[in-house]
Design a protein around this motif. Structure first.
Motif, PDB file in Angstrom:
ATOM      1  N   ILE A 186      58.729  52.356  32.158  1.00 37.33           N
ATOM      2  CA  ILE A 186      58.073  53.575  32.620  1.00 37.33           C
ATOM      3  C   ILE A 186      58.438  53.744  34.090  1.00 37.33           C
ATOM      4  N   LEU A 187      58.977  54.908  34.432  1.00 33.53           N
ATOM      5  CA  LEU A 187      59.306  55.217  35.817  1.00 33.53           C
ATOM      6  C   LEU A 187      58.350  56.286  36.337  1.00 33.53           C
ATOM      7  N   VAL A 188      57.944  56.151  37.577  1.00 32.82           N
ATOM      8  CA  VAL A 188      57.152  57.186  38.233  1.00 32.82           C
ATOM      9  C   VAL A 188      58.018  57.758  39.339  1.00 32.82           C
ATOM     10  N   ASP A 189      58.410  59.021  39.158  1.00 28.72           N
ATOM     11  CA  ASP A 189      59.285  59.767  40.072  1.00 28.72           C
ATOM     12  C   ASP A 189      60.687  59.163  40.095  1.00 28.72           C
ATOM     13  N   LYS A 201      65.734  46.672  28.307  1.00 30.49           N
ATOM     14  CA  LYS A 201      64.970  47.719  27.613  1.00 30.49           C
ATOM     15  C   LYS A 201      65.305  49.084  28.214  1.00 30.49           C
ATOM     16  N   PRO A 202      65.246  50.136  27.383  1.00 29.71           N
ATOM     17  CA  PRO A 202      65.555  51.484  27.873  1.00 29.71           C
ATOM     18  C   PRO A 202      64.391  52.099  28.659  1.00 29.71           C
ATOM     19  N   VAL A 203      64.706  53.096  29.442  1.00 35.39           N
ATOM     20  CA  VAL A 203      63.659  53.886  30.103  1.00 35.39           C
ATOM     21  C   VAL A 203      63.059  54.790  29.029  1.00 35.39           C
ATOM     22  N   GLY A 259      66.162  63.832  39.264  1.00 32.59           N
ATOM     23  CA  GLY A 259      66.907  63.055  38.278  1.00 32.59           C
ATOM     24  C   GLY A 259      66.415  63.182  36.849  1.00 32.59           C
ATOM     25  N   ASN A 260      65.380  63.993  36.627  1.00 34.84           N
ATOM     26  CA  ASN A 260      64.799  64.110  35.281  1.00 34.84           C
ATOM     27  C   ASN A 260      65.835  64.379  34.206  1.00 34.84           C
ATOM     28  N   GLN A 261      66.658  65.387  34.393  1.00 36.16           N
ATOM     29  CA  GLN A 261      67.601  65.822  33.346  1.00 36.16           C
ATOM     30  C   GLN A 261      68.578  64.731  32.945  1.00 36.16           C
ATOM     31  N   LYS A 262      68.935  63.856  33.866  1.00 38.76           N
ATOM     32  CA  LYS A 262      69.889  62.785  33.562  1.00 38.76           C
ATOM     33  C   LYS A 262      69.338  61.785  32.542  1.00 38.76           C
ATOM     34  N   PHE A 263      68.022  61.690  32.444  1.00 39.27           N
ATOM     35  CA  PHE A 263      67.405  60.732  31.538  1.00 39.27           C
ATOM     36  C   PHE A 263      67.217  61.290  30.128  1.00 39.27           C
ATOM     37  N   LEU A 264      67.386  62.581  29.963  1.00 43.97           N
ATOM     38  CA  LEU A 264      67.209  63.205  28.650  1.00 43.97           C
ATOM     39  C   LEU A 264      68.432  62.961  27.780  1.00 43.97           C
ATOM     40  N   PRO A 265      68.313  62.959  26.473  1.00 43.52           N
ATOM     41  CA  PRO A 265      67.154  63.240  25.645  1.00 43.52           C
ATOM     42  C   PRO A 265      66.387  61.991  25.221  1.00 43.52           C
ATOM     43  N   THR A 266      66.734  60.831  25.745  1.00 39.51           N
ATOM     44  CA  THR A 266      66.136  59.586  25.260  1.00 39.51           C
ATOM     45  C   THR A 266      64.829  59.206  25.941  1.00 39.51           C
ATOM     46  N   THR A 267      64.428  59.950  26.948  1.00 38.77           N
ATOM     47  CA  THR A 267      63.238  59.617  27.724  1.00 38.77           C
ATOM     48  C   THR A 267      62.241  60.767  27.672  1.00 38.77           C
ATOM     49  N   GLN A 268      60.981  60.451  27.456  1.00 47.14           N
ATOM     50  CA  GLN A 268      59.943  61.480  27.504  1.00 47.14           C
ATOM     51  C   GLN A 268      59.473  61.614  28.951  1.00 47.14           C
TER      52      GLN A 268
END
Length: 133
Positions: free
Chosen positions: A62-65, A85-87, A102-111
């Motif tokens: 879990i990442l915050v910001d 483990k994945p984010v 950086g939100n978009q870079k983590f998609l689609p595997t991260t909520q």
């Protein structure tokens, strides 16, 4: 006299515009974050923009910001140095680019989750609380 002022004003405007164009084409290089251990499963990445909290769980990270988009590779490398483990989740505390860039870079595997106010500030028409893609 008035004509000279107009010429100077026009030249200054062109100079400022030119600087903006050059800066936009050559964004600054990301500043590498410093990884700091808080507890066995909680870390903070200190560096450019807002800090990123890293919480390790059995199911994933879990990442915050997640700072600016240009910080994605650095954040990924630091997370991989801690776990395989994945984010899984990102929590945004507010909508500034140094927290959400950086939100978009983590998609689609991260909520990615955020408040309704942040959703509206990120350009959403309807607050949703989270998005998957």
């Amino acid at each position: 006299m008035r004509r000279n002022c107009l010429v100077v004003l026009l030249a200054a405007s062109l100079l400022v515009t030119g600087i903006g164009v050059v800066y936009g084409q050559n964004p600054p290089a990301p500043v590498l974050s410093k990884l700091e251990k808080i507890t066995d499963d909680l870390y903070v990445l200190r560096g450019e923009g807002g800090n990123t909290s890293v919480y390790l769980t059995d199911e994933g990270v879990i990442l915050v910001d997640v700072k600016f988009e240009r910080n994605f590779d650095d954040i990924q490398a630091k997370v991989k140095s801690l776990t395989d483990k994945p984010v899984r989740y990102i929590i945004n505390t507010h909508a500034h680019g140094d927290h959400t860039g950086g939100n978009q870079k983590f998609l689609p595997t991260t909520q990615i989750t955020y408040t309704d106010e942040i959703a509206l500030n990120l350009g959403g028409k309807e607050p949703s609380g989270s998005f998957l893609n």
